[in-house]
Design a protein around this motif. Structure first.
Motif, mmCIF file in Angstrom:
data_model
loop_
_atom_site.group_PDB
_atom_site.id
_atom_site.type_symbol
_atom_site.label_atom_id
_atom_site.label_comp_id
_atom_site.label_asym_id
_atom_site.label_seq_id
_atom_site.Cartn_x
_atom_site.Cartn_y
_atom_site.Cartn_z
ATOM 1 N N SER A 42 0.849 -1.190 0.000
ATOM 2 C CA SER A 42 0.000 0.000 0.000
ATOM 3 C C SER A 42 0.886 1.242 0.000
ATOM 4 N N VAL A 43 0.528 2.232 -0.836
ATOM 5 C CA VAL A 43 1.258 3.497 -0.846
ATOM 6 C C VAL A 43 0.267 4.628 -0.574
ATOM 7 N N PRO A 44 0.746 5.754 -0.003
ATOM 8 C CA PRO A 44 -0.156 6.843 0.392
ATOM 9 C C PRO A 44 -0.539 7.777 -0.756
ATOM 10 N N ALA A 45 -1.097 7.197 -1.799
ATOM 11 C CA ALA A 45 -1.634 7.980 -2.915
ATOM 12 C C ALA A 45 -2.552 7.063 -3.705
ATOM 13 N N PRO A 46 -3.597 7.607 -4.346
ATOM 14 C CA PRO A 46 -4.454 6.776 -5.194
ATOM 15 C C PRO A 46 -3.645 6.161 -6.332
ATOM 16 N N THR A 77 -2.082 16.412 -8.970
ATOM 17 C CA THR A 77 -0.777 16.386 -9.628
ATOM 18 C C THR A 77 -0.493 14.937 -10.012
ATOM 19 N N PRO A 78 -0.922 14.540 -11.210
ATOM 20 C CA PRO A 78 -0.772 13.135 -11.596
ATOM 21 C C PRO A 78 0.661 12.811 -12.000
ATOM 22 N N GLY A 79 1.004 11.546 -11.875
ATOM 23 C CA GLY A 79 2.298 11.053 -12.351
ATOM 24 C C GLY A 79 2.124 9.658 -12.897
ATOM 25 N N ARG A 114 6.108 13.602 -21.474
ATOM 26 C CA ARG A 114 5.784 14.895 -22.080
ATOM 27 C C ARG A 114 4.590 15.548 -21.386
ATOM 28 N N VAL A 115 3.789 14.740 -20.719
ATOM 29 C CA VAL A 115 2.533 15.224 -20.141
ATOM 30 C C VAL A 115 2.603 15.362 -18.625
ATOM 31 N N ALA A 116 3.296 14.452 -17.949
ATOM 32 C CA ALA A 116 3.354 14.495 -16.486
ATOM 33 C C ALA A 116 4.608 13.781 -15.994
ATOM 34 N N THR A 117 4.926 13.996 -14.724
ATOM 35 C CA THR A 117 6.074 13.326 -14.102
ATOM 36 C C THR A 117 5.968 11.828 -14.322
ATOM 37 N N ALA A 128 6.444 3.851 -7.306
ATOM 38 C CA ALA A 128 5.345 4.634 -6.732
ATOM 39 C C ALA A 128 5.866 5.568 -5.644
ATOM 40 N N ARG A 129 6.746 5.062 -4.801
ATOM 41 C CA ARG A 129 7.304 5.907 -3.729
ATOM 42 C C ARG A 129 8.133 7.055 -4.298
ATOM 43 N N LYS A 130 8.829 6.793 -5.397
ATOM 44 C CA LYS A 130 9.605 7.845 -6.043
ATOM 45 C C LYS A 130 8.677 8.936 -6.582
ATOM 46 N N LEU A 131 7.565 8.551 -7.189
ATOM 47 C CA LEU A 131 6.602 9.535 -7.691
ATOM 48 C C LEU A 131 6.060 10.404 -6.558
ATOM 49 N N ILE A 132 5.709 9.768 -5.449
ATOM 50 C CA ILE A 132 5.170 10.516 -4.308
ATOM 51 C C ILE A 132 6.225 11.499 -3.781
ATOM 52 N N ALA A 133 7.477 11.061 -3.750
ATOM 53 C CA ALA A 133 8.556 11.941 -3.310
ATOM 54 C C ALA A 133 8.737 13.135 -4.245
ATOM 55 N N GLU A 134 8.328 12.962 -5.507
ATOM 56 C CA GLU A 134 8.423 14.042 -6.493
ATOM 57 C C GLU A 134 7.203 14.967 -6.461
ATOM 58 N N GLY A 135 6.280 14.728 -5.525
ATOM 59 C CA GLY A 135 5.128 15.603 -5.373
ATOM 60 C C GLY A 135 3.869 15.130 -6.066
ATOM 61 N N VAL A 136 3.875 13.916 -6.598
ATOM 62 C CA VAL A 136 2.690 13.364 -7.258
ATOM 63 C C VAL A 136 1.676 12.936 -6.210
ATOM 64 N N ASP A 137 0.399 13.275 -6.418
ATOM 65 C CA ASP A 137 -0.642 12.863 -5.473
ATOM 66 C C ASP A 137 -1.701 11.959 -6.111
#
Length: 349
Positions: A42-46, A77-79, A114-117, A128-137
């Motif tokens: 489980s990660v803390p983002a949808p 802020t999608p990733g 080109r569209v998102a992180t 997934a954890r790397k995306l969250i660390a980059e500010g993705v929610d």
């Protein structure tokens, strides 16, 4: 090295599919068990997964891009989380379109970035954890439905209405990745792409199970430069015929078709042949955005072809324009329920 799916997967089951049936049975048992019993972190983002029933393309990448646009319109802020299929990197990597090439991160990751992180990772949880660390929610996972190590909050399964699930057999006798019944149990909704009828039985099965069904089509962006022009169309994607139909929808006249395996990395000799044939017949070379992404940063005939080629971009257009936003809302609502359940379980422990 990326392998090509056998053509017999996409026709009525013949002796080859039936000869491989015992192996397909074993594969199906393992894949089904993994889906049913696999441990998911489980990660803390949808986490919204865009997958398909089969090996090969069904329109996952354009779907993921459309969902990212909808998520951004709702203030998120999608990733993108990608395995980087076709790329060589096996470490979790934040994709930089100015620095990375398709050979390293895969062609799809370059289009997504080109569209998102975008992060590519063989280990989905780390990605997934790397995306969250980059500010993705809000994480949009491109593929990985059957083998994900992540808890999914929404799984949208994309199916092409012309090819459907091919001969219906499991790998290696056919293109199906896991038993359909098990896949149906885990998916959240189906997206039927196009107006063919090859997916209708799966759509009915999903509807009987109470799963939402969305409908969409791949629409090419207008290219006035191609109208009534003779062209050489080439593609290294899972379903080149779909690309050729798209080119014809732009009212171009295809005089030469050249198909390559999915995610194919072109050799200099192949590219030189394409250039020579186009010049000899006075044809405009046309290709997909994915194929063009594999030419970027290369020299020699790749650089020459990239200057001459017309790139046909497509967008996933939903019959219900509000559908992408509804999918985002459902994914977020499911995530909130998941987090509440996890909190309650932690309190009880």
């Amino acid at each position: 090295m990326v392998s090509e799916a056998p053509p017999f997967w996409w026709t009525k089951a013949d002796w080859r599919a039936w000869a491989l049936a015992p192996v397909s049975y074993v594969y199906g048992r393992v894949a089904g068990s993994r889906m049913a019993n696999g441990s998911r972190a489980s990660v803390p983002a949808p986490v919204l997964c865009v997958g398909n029933f089969t090996v090969g393309g069904a329109g996952k990448t354009p779907t993921a891009l459309a969902l990212a646009v909808a998520a951004r319109e709702k203030g998120y802020t999608p990733g993108f989380l990608s395995r980087g299929y076709g790329g060589s990197l096996d470490v979790t990597t934040l994709v930089d379109i100015e620095h990375h090439r398709a050979a390293a991160v895969g062609d799809e990751a370059l289009l997504l970035a080109r569209v998102a992180t975008t992060v590519v990772s063989r280990r989905r949880v780390d990605g997934a954890r790397k995306l969250i660390a980059e500010g993705v929610d809000l994480i949009i996972m491109d593929d990985g439905f059957q083998s994900a190590r992540l808890r999914l909050d929404f799984a949208l399964i994309v199916i092409d209405s012309v090819r459907g699930i091919g001969n219906g057999h499991l790998v290696p006798g056919g293109p199906v990745r896991a038993p359909i019944g098990e896949q149906m149990r885990h998916l959240s909704a189906i997206l039927k792409v196009g107006n063919g009828d090859a997916a209708d039985h799966l759509v009915r099965q999903a509807a009987r199970a109470g799963k939402p069904v969305y409908v969409a089509a791949l629409k090419p962006r207008p290219l006035a430069e191609l109208m009534d022009k003779p062209v050489l169309a080439f593609a290294g994607i899972a379903d080149p015929e779909k690309f050729y139909r798209t080119v014809e929808a732009l009212r171009a006249r295809i005089l030469v078709k050249q198909s390559f395996p999915d995610h194919h990395y072109f050799g200099d000799d192949e590219l030189a042949d394409l250039l020579r044939e186009a010049d000899r017949q006075g044809l405009v070379p046309v290709t997909t955005a994915k194929d063009a992404a594999r030419l970027v940063g290369l020299h020699g005939p790749a650089e020459t072809l990239l200057k001459k080629v017309q790139i046909v971009d497509v967008d996933m257009t939903f019959d219900d324009p509000n559908a992408p936003g509804k999918i985002i809302d459902l994914a977020v609502a499911n995530y909130q329920r998941r987090r509440l359940q996890e909190s309650q379980q932690a309190d009880q422990a």
